[in-house]
Design a protein around this motif. Structure first.
Motif, mmCIF file in Angstrom:
data_model
loop_
_atom_site.group_PDB
_atom_site.id
_atom_site.type_symbol
_atom_site.label_atom_id
_atom_site.label_comp_id
_atom_site.label_asym_id
_atom_site.label_seq_id
_atom_site.Cartn_x
_atom_site.Cartn_y
_atom_site.Cartn_z
ATOM 1 N N VAL A 13 0.854 -1.188 0.000
ATOM 2 C CA VAL A 13 0.000 0.000 0.000
ATOM 3 C C VAL A 13 0.887 1.234 0.000
ATOM 4 N N ASP A 14 0.736 2.082 -1.029
ATOM 5 C CA ASP A 14 1.583 3.276 -1.137
ATOM 6 C C ASP A 14 1.484 4.190 0.071
ATOM 7 N N VAL A 15 0.303 4.323 0.646
ATOM 8 C CA VAL A 15 0.135 5.216 1.802
ATOM 9 C C VAL A 15 0.995 4.748 2.966
ATOM 10 N N ILE A 16 1.119 3.458 3.149
ATOM 11 C CA ILE A 16 1.917 2.909 4.254
ATOM 12 C C ILE A 16 3.394 2.818 3.886
ATOM 13 N N HIS A 17 3.706 2.717 2.605
ATOM 14 C CA HIS A 17 5.055 2.408 2.157
ATOM 15 C C HIS A 17 6.112 3.452 2.534
ATOM 16 N N PHE A 88 -2.283 -2.692 7.191
ATOM 17 C CA PHE A 88 -0.953 -3.024 7.692
ATOM 18 C C PHE A 88 -0.705 -4.532 7.621
ATOM 19 N N ASP A 89 -1.697 -5.317 7.985
ATOM 20 C CA ASP A 89 -1.561 -6.776 7.897
ATOM 21 C C ASP A 89 -1.316 -7.220 6.462
ATOM 22 N N ALA A 90 -2.054 -6.638 5.512
ATOM 23 C CA ALA A 90 -1.869 -6.976 4.098
ATOM 24 C C ALA A 90 -0.486 -6.536 3.624
ATOM 25 N N TYR A 91 -0.050 -5.384 4.094
ATOM 26 C CA TYR A 91 1.267 -4.865 3.731
ATOM 27 C C TYR A 91 2.372 -5.804 4.212
ATOM 28 N N THR A 92 2.299 -6.201 5.478
ATOM 29 C CA THR A 92 3.335 -7.080 6.014
ATOM 30 C C THR A 92 3.300 -8.453 5.337
#
Length: 103
Positions: A13-17, A88-92
């Motif tokens: 996710v770009d927002v989290i990246h 966050f879970d999907a990102y990790t």
């Protein structure tokens, strides 16, 4: 994944990246909520930089910001929303897949 390739990086996710936003979300992931100053000191950024990145995360619906006046100094509390926790879970999970693909 229509319109995207199959590489796991497409799940990032770009927002989290962004490094500071990733640090914020990671710090909040293990907490119910965190006070602004604690978060600032934990991820070692200035007030203005933390505020800027929290605004981006709040606009995405990933964090909730609550200001509460206690005593002489108002306090700002930050928590992950359910959408933020899911993102966050999907990102990790995507990061793990990228790392595992290299092994």
């Amino acid at each position: 994944m229509t319109g995207q390739g199959s590489h796991p990086r497409h799940g990032l996710v770009d927002v989290i990246h962004a490094p500071v936003r990733l640090s914020i979300v990671a710090a909040l992931a293990g907490l119910e909520k965190a006070e602004f100053r604690f978060l600032r000191d934990t991820i070692e950024v200035s007030d203005s930089l933390l505020s800027k990145h929290l605004t981006t995360l709040e606009a995405a619906g990933y964090v909730q910001i609550v200001k509460a006046g206690t005593g002489r100094r108002p306090r700002t509390w930050v928590s992950l929303t359910p959408a933020g926790r899911t993102a966050f879970d999907a990102y990790t999970e995507s990061l793990k897949k990228i790392i595992d693909a290299g092994n």
